[in-house]
Design a protein around this motif. Structure first.
Motif, PDB file in Angstrom:
ATOM      1  N   ASP A  15      -8.468 -51.992  -9.984  1.00 40.01           N
ATOM      2  CA  ASP A  15      -7.058 -52.274  -9.685  1.00 40.01           C
ATOM      3  C   ASP A  15      -6.312 -52.820 -10.890  1.00 40.01           C
ATOM      4  N   ASN A  25      -6.668 -47.547  -8.799  1.00 42.27           N
ATOM      5  CA  ASN A  25      -5.968 -47.304  -7.541  1.00 42.27           C
ATOM      6  C   ASN A  25      -4.465 -47.229  -7.751  1.00 42.27           C
ATOM      7  N   ASP A  26      -3.787 -46.457  -6.918  1.00 41.58           N
ATOM      8  CA  ASP A  26      -2.324 -46.456  -6.929  1.00 41.58           C
ATOM      9  C   ASP A  26      -1.848 -47.898  -6.721  1.00 41.58           C
ATOM     10  N   GLY A  27      -0.760 -48.258  -7.399  1.00 39.57           N
ATOM     11  CA  GLY A  27      -0.292 -49.641  -7.337  1.00 39.57           C
ATOM     12  C   GLY A  27      -1.046 -50.549  -8.290  1.00 39.57           C
ATOM     13  N   VAL A  44       2.820 -43.038 -15.439  1.00 37.40           N
ATOM     14  CA  VAL A  44       2.048 -43.427 -14.246  1.00 37.40           C
ATOM     15  C   VAL A  44       2.882 -44.157 -13.188  1.00 37.40           C
ATOM     16  N   ARG A  75       2.738 -43.355  -9.486  1.00 37.95           N
ATOM     17  CA  ARG A  75       1.600 -43.858  -8.693  1.00 37.95           C
ATOM     18  C   ARG A  75       1.754 -45.345  -8.383  1.00 37.95           C
ATOM     19  N   GLY A  76       2.894 -45.905  -8.762  1.00 40.41           N
ATOM     20  CA  GLY A  76       3.095 -47.339  -8.524  1.00 40.41           C
ATOM     21  C   GLY A  76       2.306 -48.214  -9.470  1.00 40.41           C
ATOM     22  N   ILE A  77       1.778 -47.591 -10.527  1.00 34.18           N
ATOM     23  CA  ILE A  77       1.014 -48.359 -11.526  1.00 34.18           C
ATOM     24  C   ILE A  77       2.001 -48.911 -12.557  1.00 34.18           C
TER      25      ILE A  77
END
Ligand code: NDP
Length: 253
Positions: free
Chosen positions: A92, A136-138, A176, A179-181
């Motif tokens: 994460d 992971n996304d976020g 990115v 992807r909420g990253i």
């Protein structure tokens, strides 16, 4: 529940200094932390011990960066550790913190410059490339830069290696974001760590160095770790592509 419960983090260069403080803070916030180091196993084990003592969870992984096969060595150990400790190979939070300094432009050799770029610039880039499918996304990517990218300092080659990290962070944030990253760089000013041995045991030198800051004291690893923890947290979700100066206002003017 702590804010990062259920999250997995990799902190490179977490055996000592700022990386250790970041690892301890992320673990205190609930993350499972992979404590990466290059050579100093004793120090890495001490970081893990301190995290254990505080009730957190962490495991050490060794990989010398800046040598052929470095990223594969790192991820082989990381993936084994994540599988053993979390039951899955997902990440994460990635903190690219490990780095070295170098001589000034007058004295640096081509070989030393290659090593500097290999550790400070190339390794973070390819660590990110390798980490993206696991992230992971976020998720969060946080890269350590330096206030020296905005100040004329004698360590120009070191600042050059970190300026590239700032460009990388901004560009990657755009790639990115869907992807909420989030991707950010954190830029410390002079901080009391092994990287500045001349400052370590001298309150006089620390005071002199700190007097150049708007907040007139020198930086400590926890000052930087708290900023990284904010970016890693849910509260940091709307900050991306930025260079966050964490220097107490080093040479503001
Ligand atoms: P330290 O020198 O105290 O610690 C460096 C860490 O990086 C150690 O964990 C070390 O591992 C690891 N490392 C170094 N080289 C390698 C390598 N080739 N392969 C694997 N691991 C390696 O550094 P700081 O805590 O001071 O710095 C942390 C970050 O903050 C760096 O990115 C630095 O550029 C940045 N920064 C620091 C400032 C300061 O004043 N201290 C100011 C501005 C930015 P090991 O213990 O195994 O050797």
């Amino acid at each position: 529940m702590t804010p990062l419960t259920g999250k997995a983090a990799l902190v490179t260069g977490a055996s000592r200094g700022i990386g250790r403080a970041i690892a301890r803070r992320l673990a205190a916030d609930g993350a499972m932390v992979a404590v990466h180091y290059g050579h100093n196993e004793t120090a890495a084990r001490e970081t893990v011990h301190l995290i254990d003592k505080d009730g957190g969870r962490a495991f050490p992984i060794r990989a010398e960066l800046g040598v052929p096969g470095d990223v594969e060595t790192l991820f082989a150990a990381l993936e084994a550790g994540l599988a053993a400790w979390t039951g899955q190979v997902r990440l994460d939070i990635l903190v690219n913190n490990a780095a070295v300094t170098a001589d000034s432009i007058e004295t640096i050799t081509p070989e030393a410059f290659d090593h500097l770029i290999a550790v400070n610039t190339k390794a973070p880039l390819f660590i990110i490339q390798r980490a993206l499918p696991l992230l992971n996304d976020g998720g969060r990517i946080i890269n350590l830069s330096t206030a020296a990218t905005r100040i004329a300092m004698p360590e120009q080659p070191y600042a050059m290696s970190k300026a590239a990290i700032e460009v990388l962070s901004r560009s990657l944030a755009q790639v990115v974001g869907g992807r909420g990253i989030t991707v950010n760089a954190v830029a410390p000013g002079p901080t009391v760590t092994d990287m500045n041995p001349w400052m370590l045991d001298s309150p006089e030198v620390q005071q002199m160095v700190g007097s150049g800051n708007a907040i007139p004291r020198v930086g400590w690893p926890a000052d930087i770790a708290d900023v990284v923890a904010f970016l890693a947290s849910e509260e940091g979700r709307w900050v991306t592509g930025q260079v966050i100066d964490a220097s107490g206002g080093c040479f503001l003017g």
